[in-house]
Design an enzyme around this catalytic site. Structure first.
Site, PDB file in Angstrom:
ATOM      1  N   LYS A  21      26.017  17.588 -25.772  1.00 22.44           N
ATOM      2  CA  LYS A  21      24.467  17.984 -26.550  1.00 22.44           C
ATOM      3  C   LYS A  21      23.366  19.061 -25.604  1.00 22.44           C
ATOM      4  O   LYS A  21      22.716  19.619 -25.140  1.00 22.44           O
ATOM      5  CB  LYS A  21      23.936  16.936 -27.319  1.00 22.44           C
ATOM      6  N   ASP A  78       2.428  19.788 -16.189  1.00 26.24           N
ATOM      7  CA  ASP A  78       1.497  19.688 -15.791  1.00 26.24           C
ATOM      8  C   ASP A  78       0.392  21.039 -15.327  1.00 26.24           C
ATOM      9  O   ASP A  78       0.800  21.503 -14.134  1.00 26.24           O
ATOM     10  CB  ASP A  78       0.911  18.017 -14.687  1.00 26.24           C
ATOM     11  N   CYS A 120       1.504  -6.957  11.275  1.00 22.58           N
ATOM     12  CA  CYS A 120      -0.190  -6.644  11.791  1.00 22.58           C
ATOM     13  C   CYS A 120      -1.176  -7.268  11.056  1.00 22.58           C
ATOM     14  O   CYS A 120      -1.472  -7.437  11.728  1.00 22.58           O
ATOM     15  CB  CYS A 120       0.118  -5.462  10.774  1.00 22.58           C
ATOM     16  N   GLU A 164       9.037  -2.529   9.936  1.00 26.38           N
ATOM     17  CA  GLU A 164       9.630  -1.967   8.423  1.00 26.38           C
ATOM     18  C   GLU A 164       9.509  -0.469   8.090  1.00 26.38           C
ATOM     19  O   GLU A 164      10.444  -0.645   8.192  1.00 26.38           O
ATOM     20  CB  GLU A 164       8.448  -2.483   7.785  1.00 26.38           C
ATOM     21  N   GLU A 203     -12.768  -7.669  10.991  1.00 25.00           N
ATOM     22  CA  GLU A 203     -13.204  -6.981   9.446  1.00 25.00           C
ATOM     23  C   GLU A 203     -13.032  -8.462   8.313  1.00 25.00           C
ATOM     24  O   GLU A 203     -13.669  -8.274   7.653  1.00 25.00           O
ATOM     25  CB  GLU A 203     -11.005  -6.775   9.201  1.00 25.00           C
ATOM     26  N   HIS A 251       3.888  -1.643  12.822  1.00 27.76           N
ATOM     27  CA  HIS A 251       4.972  -1.931  11.515  1.00 27.76           C
ATOM     28  C   HIS A 251       6.695  -1.838  11.636  1.00 27.76           C
ATOM     29  O   HIS A 251       7.431  -0.834  11.230  1.00 27.76           O
ATOM     30  CB  HIS A 251       4.448  -0.939  10.440  1.00 27.76           C
ATOM     31  N   GLY A 285      12.365   8.017 -10.391  1.00 27.31           N
ATOM     32  CA  GLY A 285      13.584   8.239 -10.014  1.00 27.31           C
ATOM     33  C   GLY A 285      14.235   9.620  -9.163  1.00 27.31           C
ATOM     34  O   GLY A 285      14.918   9.425  -8.210  1.00 27.31           O
ATOM     35  N   SER A 313       6.378  11.357 -13.646  1.00 31.64           N
ATOM     36  CA  SER A 313       7.099   9.820 -12.036  1.00 31.64           C
ATOM     37  C   SER A 313       7.422   8.621 -12.690  1.00 31.64           C
ATOM     38  O   SER A 313       7.394   8.420 -13.294  1.00 31.64           O
ATOM     39  CB  SER A 313       5.150  10.141 -11.830  1.00 31.64           C
TER      40      SER A 313
HETATM   41  N1  GLN Z   1      -6.426  -4.049   8.241  1.00 29.19           N
HETATM   42  C1  GLN Z   1      -5.572  -4.672   9.405  1.00 29.19           C
HETATM   43  C2  GLN Z   1      -7.130  -3.824  10.394  1.00 29.19           C
HETATM   44  O1  GLN Z   1      -6.890  -2.424  10.072  1.00 29.19           O
HETATM   45  C3  GLN Z   1      -4.473  -4.792   9.117  1.00 29.19           C
HETATM   46  C4  GLN Z   1      -3.978  -3.507   8.283  1.00 29.19           C
HETATM   47  C5  GLN Z   1      -2.651  -4.024   8.169  1.00 29.19           C
HETATM   48  O2  GLN Z   1      -1.791  -4.367   8.279  1.00 29.19           O
HETATM   49  N2  GLN Z   1      -2.051  -2.886   8.009  1.00 29.19           N
HETATM   50  O3  GLN Z   1      -6.947  -4.016  11.034  1.00 29.19           O
END
Ligand code: GLN
Length: 519
Positions: free
Chosen positions: A217, A142, A366, A490, A390, A488, A5, A2
């Site tokens: 080789k 493994d 988020c 991203e 939270e 998100h 890449g 692991s």
């Molecule tokens: N901890 C926050 C929630 O559960 C944000 C989660 C996160 O950033 N992915 O709502």
């Protein structure tokens, strides 16, 4: 093993086929017993990637999606946990009555079934893949990966010779004299051969180009033709790997092995990932995890925008619990990523306040979105004890919504995967997406508390995106660029299609760069 890449090599092989107009899909096999990556610590395995259907998976699937420009599903991630769970369920239902349930054939058959199911799955409406890549994680030899390698062995003998090609990725270290050592490759190939598999291609990972003598080789010890010993050198940008593999001839070798038309490779990808930089910005990412792999999709999304804007982006990783205010002043933008738990919250809130007050481009993702709401509540509305359920006691501007509280299984309260979001016309987010309805992915539990939305809006925080009663985007209209998303973005950013919030953020950083005198 692991970490050398394999994921990038797999994704790059897929890109070589895509460049030849073949449709590609990919399956990642993770030999761990967890059903999925959802409950795994990101500091151990890196980011937990979320697929459109809400499955939480290994970060390699993120690389597949980015390199291959496809959306994968839970079917494309097979774990030992999933396989055993399926077999045990079948056993309890009486599917194997009278039989002794064993690794061979029951577990291996289940793996085969899963691989075939994933390979046949539509990659787009009405379109299935021509080629399916199967990456087996872990290390050859493994105990965990044995049933998977045995399955591949069986499939290899069941299929026609040209239906499957086996690529083995090995590490080729160098000694003090800078000489390549081939022993680890010899031994790992020996181990695979003991399992009944003969590699068709060996991809050698090294920091230095593997020369002809070393290839010769490895070729003679491992019974792999010399032209199929591929030098895979460490490169500065993962998106350059397909090009390096093409130069080594890997695309054509694979086409020959699979007996498919070679077709002239399209060079669009290479032009895209080679675009020159004419400008430079620095962005601070505030993280508490201390490992960049936790935020790999954010790093990649910034790279996609960087290429699109021909602007190099340097990331300054700031430790949320230990950074200097001056460092915030020096960067061109501040990004607060997602996260869980209370550690480092105050440092993040302080950075958001800095961005808000000083007109510094800000992107919150988020948890970063939730903290932008908390910062605004505390410092603009003077609700000094504003916080998230939270984090601890106080005024819960971020809270678990009543409908979520009834779910009790682990991870059950989490909102995961695709969500359709409405964007308010004529807001920053609407201008960035040029749409009023978008689909993005979630991974969170807590939401903006509906009791406070009106007051927050009256005080000047615009909630410009929503999904029913849940707030999805917030922005500050009188700020050069202050945007945060509960989803998100991203996760859906691709080299071919940079994510609009990232592109907008990078562009704003470029425009509002502090003058060079300040740096
Ligand atoms: N901890 C926050 C929630 O559960 C944000 C989660 C996160 O950033 N992915 O709502």
């Amino acid at each position: 093993m692991s970490g050398i890449g394999k994921g990038i090599i797999t994704a790059s092989i897929g890109r070589l086929f895509k460049n030849r107009q073949y449709e590609v899909t990919a399956v990642k096999i993770d030999p761990y017993i967890n059903i999925d990556a959802g409950t795994m610590n990101p500091t151990q395995h890196g980011e937990v990637f979320v697929l459109s259907d809400g499955t939480e998976v290994d970060l390699d699937l993120g690389n597949y999606e980015r390199f291959l420009d496809i959306n994968l599903t839970s079917a494309h991630n097979i774990t030992t946990g999933k396989v055993y769970q399926a077999v045990i369920e079948k056993e309890r239902k009486g599917n194997f009555l009278g039989e002794t349930v064993q690794i061979i054939p029951h577990i291996t058959n289940q793996i085969k079934e899963y691989i075939k199911e994933a390979a046949k799955k539509e990659i787009e409406l009405g379109k299935t893949a021509d080629i399916c890549l199967i990456e087996i994680g872990g290390t050859v030899g493994d105990i965990e990966s044995m049933p998977f390698l045995e399955t591949i062995r069986q499939m290899h003998s069941e299929l026609s010779p040209n239906d499957m090609a086996i690529v083995h990725v090995t590490l080729v270290p160098t000694d003090n004299m800078g000489e390549h050592k081939t022993k680890p490759s010899q031994h790992s190939v020996k181990t695979v051969r003991e399992l009944g598999l003969q590699p068709d291609i060996i991809v050698c990972r090294s920091d230095w180009v593997i020369g002809t003598n070393t290839k010769k080789k490895i070729s003679s010890f491992c019974d792999v033709p010399q032209h199929a010993i591929i030098s895979a050198v460490t490169v500065s940008d993962i998106y350059h790997v397909p090009m390096e593999m093409e130069k080594e001839g890997l695309g054509n070798i694979l086409c020959n092995l699979l007996n498919i038309k070679k077709r002239k490779p399209n060079t669009k990808w290479y032009r895209l990932v080679n675009k020159e930089y004419t400008d430079h910005i620095t962005i601070a990412i505030m993280s508490k995890y201390g490992t960049e792999d936790v935020h790999i999709s954010i790093k990649e999304a910034l790279k996609h925008s960087a290429r699109a804007l021909s602007t190099k982006i340097t990331i300054k990783w700031l430790d949320v619990e230990n950074y200097d205010e001056n460092e915030l002043a020096k960067v061109d933008g501040i990004l607060i990523p997602g996260g869980f738990g209370r550690r480092g919250i105050e440092g993040k809130l302080h950075a958001i306040q800095h961005a808000r007050i000083h007109g510094k481009p800000f992107l919150g993702l988020c948890l970063g979105f939730q903290l932008a709401v908390i910062e605004f509540s505390r410092n603009v509305l003077n609700w000094n004890d504003a916080t998230s359920e939270e984090i601890g006691p106080g005024t819960h501007v971020i809270a678990l919504l009543p409908e979520q509280e009834t779910v009790t299984t682990f991870g059950g309260t989490m909102r995961l995967g695709n969500c359709t979001i409405s964007l308010k016309p004529e807001t920053l987010v609407n201008r960035l997406y040029e749409k009023t309805t978008i689909v993005e992915r979630h991974r969170h539990r807590y939401e903006v508390n509906p009791d406070y939305i009106n007051k927050l809006e009256q005080a000047g925080l615009t909630f410009s995106g929503s999904c029913g009663n849940r707030m999805e985007v917030c922005e500050l209209p009188n700020h050069p660029f202050f945007l945060a998303t509960q989803f998100h973005p991203e996760l859906t950013s691709r080299p071919t299609q940079p994510s609009p919030p990232f592109l907008g953020f990078a562009n704003a950083c470029k425009k509002h760069k502090p003058s060079h005198g300040n740096r």
